[in-house]
Write an enzyme that holds these catalytic residues in place. Structure first.
Site, PDB file in Angstrom:
ATOM      1  N   HIS A  26       0.696  -1.170   0.047  1.00 50.30           N
ATOM      2  CA  HIS A  26       0.140   0.044  -0.212  1.00 50.30           C
ATOM      3  C   HIS A  26       0.746   1.145  -0.124  1.00 50.30           C
ATOM      4  CE1 HIS A  26       0.540   1.628   4.017  1.00 50.30           C
ATOM      5  NE2 HIS A  26       0.860   0.206   4.339  1.00 50.30           N
ATOM      6  N   CYS A  27       0.328   2.271  -0.561  1.00 55.33           N
ATOM      7  CA  CYS A  27       0.982   3.589  -0.415  1.00 55.33           C
ATOM      8  C   CYS A  27       0.058   4.536   0.369  1.00 55.33           C
ATOM      9  CB  CYS A  27       1.171   4.209  -1.834  1.00 55.33           C
ATOM     10  SG  CYS A  27      -0.368   4.737  -2.649  1.00 55.33           S
ATOM     11  N   ALA A  28       0.169   5.974   0.302  1.00 53.64           N
ATOM     12  CA  ALA A  28      -0.494   6.828   1.233  1.00 53.64           C
ATOM     13  C   ALA A  28      -2.045   6.732   1.222  1.00 53.64           C
ATOM     14  CB  ALA A  28       0.067   8.245   0.911  1.00 53.64           C
ATOM     15  N   ARG A  30      -3.895   4.204  -1.206  1.00 55.29           N
ATOM     16  CA  ARG A  30      -4.375   2.919  -1.717  1.00 55.29           C
ATOM     17  C   ARG A  30      -3.874   1.667  -1.606  1.00 55.29           C
ATOM     18  NH1 ARG A  30      -3.099   5.806  -7.366  1.00 55.29           N
ATOM     19  NH2 ARG A  30      -3.483   7.747  -5.972  1.00 55.29           N
TER      20      ARG A  30
END
Length: 671
Positions: A26-28, A30
């Site tokens: 995951h990123c910031a 999504r």
């Protein structure tokens, strides 16, 4: 149950199940999936999930937009799916690499003791109850009489009866309860070696057999070693092989010999399974694993444990009689709990007995009682903070009672060592209490109960000072445990009861925000550069307003500052994105560049951390535009208001336009 557990289950089914997931991270904002077959993903079902804001496929990744809560969603997803993912294993490895040797040992002990926690808890309660029955002298029960003579201590203090002295029923109960208590604690090495082999994936029955060989009745009981003379031991408690002998000493209730023996057995079995043909492995592997491990246990590993214990005994005696006894009190008080973990605390019984014989009392026992109280108060604070969590409360409350009655193993292994911060708080509280105890020369008549009832073992002239120090042992660890938990000190990533910093920050900000309809918050520009409509963003997730409304800034300088007064709610580890909740309730997200999460922090420097209070213009992140561009990424930065359903968002100038940091850029009106 996690906040997003049900949504995570629905998502797992909708993407085709666990077998369709090749990788997940995951990123910031999504979740990012690499799916075996993209066609199995039911996007319609996924987008109907309440916590999902949309889906998007790019560069071979199926992306599910969650928003600022994506770290929490990710944790729940990995929990329900059983998919460890890229980030979680990396995080665990990083966490362990940052631990010192003591923390690593504590973690290992906690993992091994987890399966035997239920037995330890019931054993602790039984021993605590027996301590009251046979250890508390009560004046109203009358003087203790033996052969018609009223008993007194060496200095003439009367000895009074205990409950078992005057009641045959309770004497019978006390004797009967010794059966399970002995089974649990005297034979604890059996459970430990079994748990080691279970954790290592080797033959558990061999672990049980080796554990029994450490506590067999053929061995001199560990509790009797200190009182057994060298001549008697040489005569009756050795294996004689003619030209050499081996001591037949048991390791009842001791941890280090059991741990080392179990690990040696497990590694030997792993080794032999690799080199011995499978057709004869059933014959040779058990034999070649068990016998060498047993020899090591009784020739090397056990003696090492006893040697360590003798060193500690010498240090204790020097500390109690030296001119720096106040310092010794602080150190011994803090370190007694780790002694209990290793089983080395048995050696203190011999020291106490010698002190009573020589001086008519012991200054060591009060510190032991205070240490038990301190660890009990630490686990009680943990219980108080998790009293609404039935699973945690069922472990912590009985452990608290047990520790307050003098048996700390359930508290130590069930909670304190497992989560670290209660253990550290208890050690500090015990250290302060030990310092005060030696400063006031608090002395006990003899060994008594190692918890709150221990005050009955204290000499009469020291009871009042001991009561005061006992209050310190109760209050200080309780306060420190709560403080460490709130501040995030000494907490472990495995502790699911500790809220993530961004959650604490969000709750704090929202609880303070008293926002009326029509309230307007002016958002300042966090960057210098060119402002454009958000719809021109390269990333369609931002361009379509899925994440919220706002503007797009093409930065001319690599300095991002706070656009509002508020609290930092999110700071992603790669430092490319930051979220803030303003004092007026506006939730902002600033995402520097597109796909810059792949830089893993290269070119970014954060000046804040999650939970920090910030003012307009405070530096948030410095970033190197050249580094980002040379890596093939664009630097356009969305500034968006994510709680758009609560606010009307308006731009304050015609777009496109040039802007400087700190200039008004957006207004957010409470709907």
């Amino acid at each position: 149950m996690g906040k997003f557990e049900q949504d995570a289950k629905t998502l797992l089914d909708a993407i085709g199940g666990k077998e369709n997931v090749s990788a997940v991270t995951h990123c910031a904002t999504r979740m990012r999936f690499v799916l075996v077959d993209d066609k199995k993903a039911d996007t319609k079902t996924i987008e109907n999930i309440s916590s999902v804001k949309g889906t998007f496929t790019n560069a071979g990744q199926f992306q599910v937009i969650i928003g600022n809560d994506v770290p929490l969603f990710y944790n729940d997803f990995t929990a329900v799916s059983g998919i460890e993912g890229v980030s979680k294993e990396a995080a665990k490895s990083a966490a362990k690499s940052n631990q010192n040797i003591i923390q690593q040992i504590m973690t290992l002990l906690a993992e091994i003791f987890t399966p035997i926690i239920p037995a330890i808890i019931v054993g602790g309660l039984i021993l605590g109850f027996r301590n009251i029955l046979e250890g508390v002298q009560m004046e109203w029960l009358g003087r203790k009489i033996v052969d018609g003579v009223a008993q007194t201590t060496k200095d003439g203090t009367p000895i009074y009866n205990t409950i078992v002295d005057v009641s045959q029923f309770w004497s019978g109960v006390n004797s009967f309860l010794w059966l399970p208590a002995q089974a649990i604690f005297h034979f604890l090495p059996v459970g430990i070696v079994w748990s080691v082999t279970r954790k290592m994936g080797t033959s558990q029955i061999l672990g049980i057999v080796l554990g029994i060989c450490l506590v067999s009745p053929q061995l001199l009981n560990a509790y009797d070693v200190a009182s057994t003379s060298a001549s008697e031991m040489a005569k009756n408690w050795v294996w004689n092989f003619g030209f050499f002998t081996i001591k037949r000493i048991g390791y009842q209730a001791q941890v280090i010999p059991a741990l080392l023996s179990g690990l040696s057995l497990a590694y030997l079995e792993r080794f032999w399974r690799k080199v011995i043909p499978e057709v004869v492995s059933m014959i040779f592997v058990p034999f070649l694993s068990l016998i060498p491990a047993l020899i090591l246990a009784h020739t090397v590993l056990g003696p090492i444990g006893w040697t360590i214990g003798q060193w500690i005994s010498t240090i204790v005696l020097m500390g109690l009689t030296g001119s720096f006894k106040w310092l010794f009190g602080a150190v011994f008080g803090a370190l007694y709990a780790p002694f209990v973990i290793t089983g080395l605390h048995h050696m203190t019984n011999a020291i106490d007995t010698q002190l009573v014989a020589d001086t008519g009392g012991t200054a060591l026992w009060p510190m032991i009682a205070l240490s038990n109280i301190a660890q009990g108060s630490a686990v009680f604070a943990y219980y108080w903070m998790n009293r609404h969590d039935e699973r945690e409360a069922q472990i912590a409350l009985p452990a608290t009672i047990s520790a307050y009655l003098g048996v700390t193993e359930p508290a130590l292994f069930g909670v304190n060592v497992k989560y670290v911060y209660p253990f550290v708080a208890g050690m500090i509280g015990a250290g302060v209490s030990g310092l005060l105890s030696t400063t006031f020369n608090i002395t006990a008549n003899a060994i008594g109960i190692g918890g709150i009832p221990g005050i009955l073992s204290i000499k009469a002239q020291y009871m009042l000072p001991f009561a005061g120090v006992m209050v310190v042992a109760i209050v200080v660890p309780f306060i420190l445990t709560v403080f460490f938990r709130k501040a995030g000190y000494f907490t472990k990533v495995e502790d699911e009861t500790v809220k993530a910093p961004q959650v604490e920050a969000i709750e704090k900000a929202e609880s303070k925000a008293d926002i009326n309809k029509g309230t307007v918050d002016i958002i300042k520009s966090p960057l210098a550069g060119e402002v454009k409509p958000l719809s021109e963003a390269v990333d369609p997730v931002f361009a379509q307003g899925v994440m919220g409304q706002g503007v797009l800034i093409q930065p001319s300088e690599g300095e991002l500052v706070s656009p509002v007064d508020g609290v930092v709610s999110v700071l992603f580890p790669s430092k490319h994105a930051v979220g803030i909740i303003s004092d007026k309730g506006v939730e902002l997200l600033m995402h520097i560049g597109m796909d810059t999460v792949n830089l893993d922090g290269k070119g970014f420097e954060a000046h804040i951390k999650q939970g920090d209070k910030v003012k307009v213009g405070d530096p948030l992140i410095s970033f190197d535009i050249t580094t980002i561009v040379e890596a093939g990424y664009i630097t356009e930065t969305p500034l968006i208001i994510t709680n758009q359903n609560d606010y009307q968002v308006d731009t304050l100038s015609d777009l496109p336009s040039t802007i400087v940091r700190g200039e008004d850029i957006l207004s957010a009106s409470r709907i």
